[in-house]
Design a protein around this motif. Sequence first.
Motif, PDB file in Angstrom:
ATOM      1  N   GLY A  29      -6.594  13.321   2.145  1.00  0.00           N
ATOM      2  CA  GLY A  29      -7.052  14.700   2.050  1.00  0.00           C
ATOM      3  C   GLY A  29      -6.572  15.442   0.825  1.00  0.00           C
ATOM      4  O   GLY A  29      -6.998  16.578   0.576  1.00  0.00           O
ATOM      5  N   PHE A  30      -5.677  14.826   0.043  1.00  0.00           N
ATOM      6  CA  PHE A  30      -5.112  15.510  -1.118  1.00  0.00           C
ATOM      7  C   PHE A  30      -5.203  14.682  -2.395  1.00  0.00           C
ATOM      8  O   PHE A  30      -4.712  15.113  -3.442  1.00  0.00           O
ATOM      9  N   GLY A  31      -5.779  13.508  -2.331  1.00  0.00           N
ATOM     10  CA  GLY A  31      -5.952  12.681  -3.519  1.00  0.00           C
ATOM     11  C   GLY A  31      -4.720  11.864  -3.863  1.00  0.00           C
ATOM     12  O   GLY A  31      -3.800  11.693  -3.062  1.00  0.00           O
ATOM     13  N   THR A  32      -4.713  11.372  -5.108  1.00  0.00           N
ATOM     14  CA  THR A  32      -3.611  10.529  -5.580  1.00  0.00           C
ATOM     15  C   THR A  32      -2.550  11.392  -6.245  1.00  0.00           C
ATOM     16  O   THR A  32      -2.840  12.167  -7.151  1.00  0.00           O
ATOM     17  N   LYS A  33      -1.317  11.255  -5.789  1.00  0.00           N
ATOM     18  CA  LYS A  33      -0.219  12.046  -6.335  1.00  0.00           C
ATOM     19  C   LYS A  33       1.102  11.362  -6.002  1.00  0.00           C
ATOM     20  O   LYS A  33       1.122  10.262  -5.436  1.00  0.00           O
ATOM     21  N   LYS A  34       2.216  11.987  -6.339  1.00  0.00           N
ATOM     22  CA  LYS A  34       3.522  11.423  -6.008  1.00  0.00           C
ATOM     23  C   LYS A  34       3.725  11.494  -4.495  1.00  0.00           C
ATOM     24  O   LYS A  34       3.441  12.517  -3.854  1.00  0.00           O
ATOM     25  N   ILE A  35       4.261  10.410  -3.943  1.00  0.00           N
ATOM     26  CA  ILE A  35       4.343  10.295  -2.493  1.00  0.00           C
ATOM     27  C   ILE A  35       5.297  11.315  -1.881  1.00  0.00           C
ATOM     28  O   ILE A  35       5.165  11.659  -0.710  1.00  0.00           O
ATOM     29  N   ASN A  36       6.245  11.838  -2.669  1.00  0.00           N
ATOM     30  CA  ASN A  36       7.187  12.808  -2.097  1.00  0.00           C
ATOM     31  C   ASN A  36       6.510  14.135  -1.770  1.00  0.00           C
ATOM     32  O   ASN A  36       7.064  14.952  -1.040  1.00  0.00           O
ATOM     33  N   ALA A  37       5.265  14.348  -2.282  1.00  0.00           N
ATOM     34  CA  ALA A  37       4.542  15.580  -1.986  1.00  0.00           C
ATOM     35  C   ALA A  37       3.846  15.545  -0.636  1.00  0.00           C
ATOM     36  O   ALA A  37       3.390  16.579  -0.138  1.00  0.00           O
ATOM     37  N   ALA A  38       3.753  14.376  -0.018  1.00  0.00           N
ATOM     38  CA  ALA A  38       3.034  14.263   1.260  1.00  0.00           C
ATOM     39  C   ALA A  38       3.658  15.148   2.330  1.00  0.00           C
ATOM     40  O   ALA A  38       2.955  15.712   3.172  1.00  0.00           O
ATOM     41  N   ASN A  39       4.989  15.286   2.310  1.00  0.00           N
ATOM     42  CA  ASN A  39       5.642  16.121   3.314  1.00  0.00           C
ATOM     43  C   ASN A  39       5.268  17.583   3.140  1.00  0.00           C
ATOM     44  O   ASN A  39       5.089  18.308   4.127  1.00  0.00           O
ATOM     45  N   SER A  46      13.540   1.062   0.289  1.00  0.00           N
ATOM     46  CA  SER A  46      13.549   2.329  -0.448  1.00  0.00           C
ATOM     47  C   SER A  46      12.220   2.512  -1.161  1.00  0.00           C
ATOM     48  O   SER A  46      11.742   1.606  -1.846  1.00  0.00           O
ATOM     49  N   ILE A  47      11.637   3.694  -1.005  1.00  0.00           N
ATOM     50  CA  ILE A  47      10.380   4.027  -1.674  1.00  0.00           C
ATOM     51  C   ILE A  47      10.669   5.140  -2.672  1.00  0.00           C
ATOM     52  O   ILE A  47      11.009   6.257  -2.274  1.00  0.00           O
ATOM     53  N   PRO A  48      10.579   4.854  -3.978  1.00  0.00           N
ATOM     54  CA  PRO A  48      10.873   5.888  -4.975  1.00  0.00           C
ATOM     55  C   PRO A  48      10.020   7.134  -4.775  1.00  0.00           C
ATOM     56  O   PRO A  48       8.832   7.043  -4.445  1.00  0.00           O
ATOM     57  N   ARG A  49      10.614   8.276  -4.958  1.00  0.00           N
ATOM     58  CA  ARG A  49       9.904   9.535  -4.689  1.00  0.00           C
ATOM     59  C   ARG A  49       8.730   9.758  -5.632  1.00  0.00           C
ATOM     60  O   ARG A  49       7.798  10.489  -5.309  1.00  0.00           O
ATOM     61  N   ASP A  50       8.752   9.114  -6.821  1.00  0.00           N
ATOM     62  CA  ASP A  50       7.668   9.283  -7.792  1.00  0.00           C
ATOM     63  C   ASP A  50       6.575   8.226  -7.638  1.00  0.00           C
ATOM     64  O   ASP A  50       5.710   8.094  -8.511  1.00  0.00           O
TER      65      ASP A  50
END
Length: 471
Positions: free
Chosen positions: A160-170, A149-153
């Motif tokens: 291409g978009f920098g460092t952010k919460k991984i759930n935004a990749a989609n 399980s990978i926490p959404r936060d």
Amino acid sequence: MTSQRTSAENNKSAKAKTRSKTCRKSKSGRWLWFVVGMGGIAMVSGMAGALLAVSWDSTPLQQEQLSAKDAAVFDGDRISGNGLQFSQLTRPVNILLMGMSVLPPDVQNPPSDTKELKYLPQINSFDGLSDVMLLIKFDPETKKIVMLSIPRDTRAEIEGFGTKKINAANVDGGPALTAKAVSNLLGGVGIDRYVRINILGVAKLIDALGGVTVYVPKDMKYQDDSQHLYINLKAGKQHLKGEQALQLLRFRHDELGDIGRIQRQQMVLRSLIEQTLNPSKLTQLPQILNVVKDNIDTNLTVEELVALVGFGSRTNRSNMQMLMLPGRFSEKSEYDASYWIPQKRAINKLMVQNFGLESELLETETIDLGALRVAIQDSTGGDRSQIRPLIIALEKAGYRNIFISKPWGEPLEITHVVAQQGDSESAESIRNTLGFGEVRVESTGNIGSDISIQVGKDWLEKKVTFEADSR
């Protein structure tokens, strides 16, 4: 890719029997296996026939057509056999599973019938944030299924978009960009296929499987009128229908937030697996897929789906492991948003032990019993003095970092020795020290522990012996 290629070798030899009695036994045995084998082939073939309105190589559940560049992110090599071996996995395969919770503002062109509503309903789309993320390894070599399980936060680098919460990749780049972000986060692990399921399909899926019996750890009540999200569950063991199970899966309004929700997701997932993943359910796969087909997007072919479900139905439940990405909560003033901060060394260790990644850093590492964090979670309802002999026994064995955690809500018959960080060897060592209980590789224990001992009723039978040894 990290998946190791293997070829199935089923070389069988038979020695001639001279005694007639032995011959009769041999022939009857062969006929028995022939009948069983043909029955199995008929079952799988029937299922396959119901699924096959299209060719084996098609992807009938793929809602989004990937560009050639995005499709190349996933390993396109076949994962199952040919001919009568079509339902057999031929190599380890990593599947990225994403659960999508999408509201009208999350998409560019929301359904027109949502515009007049005075609340934000869930919509059937795959373009929003990935609310749930699992990397699942199906491994025919070790006969194990490992779910991470990978926490959404999780704070991650999105290409291409920098460092952010991984759930935004989609949102930024769909399943391919999400797969890249997950692979980079996990030390370069290969990802073979993806599955996205919309939240609207989860309740349908659970209902199609007949519901799920699970222990609700506490009373859960939450109301969000802006989304018409209403959660109202009572603590205790109960059989949940799809919508009720969805309430349990979505609840995250307690001290652990999304991490507590992941723990409950693992509990529901294990219960679903134990109750539904069996050969009899295998024949129902066409009907089940038909119910949720509009809510699923995947680049798995029909053939591959059959092979994965078949492998799962044959896998021993003790060989199903559930892990969580090692990390910590960010401090309030550390970043401009709240994150789950990945712990790289712990992730490296977990990937080496469970996903086959190679690392020279861990080859000489030995277990330090004194440093191992051991949490005690009592489910028997007794006071702390009841488990003191247990702690003394662990201390005598060399364990020094022991602490009593919040009691485990579900009354257990058998003690669970939980490998919270995926360290099954350490959990097995503690289990051998105690002489009772069962090892579970999952992340339902204390998140600050390496091993959590969830004390069950079997401890009460052993307590007298431990008390005598502690004198």
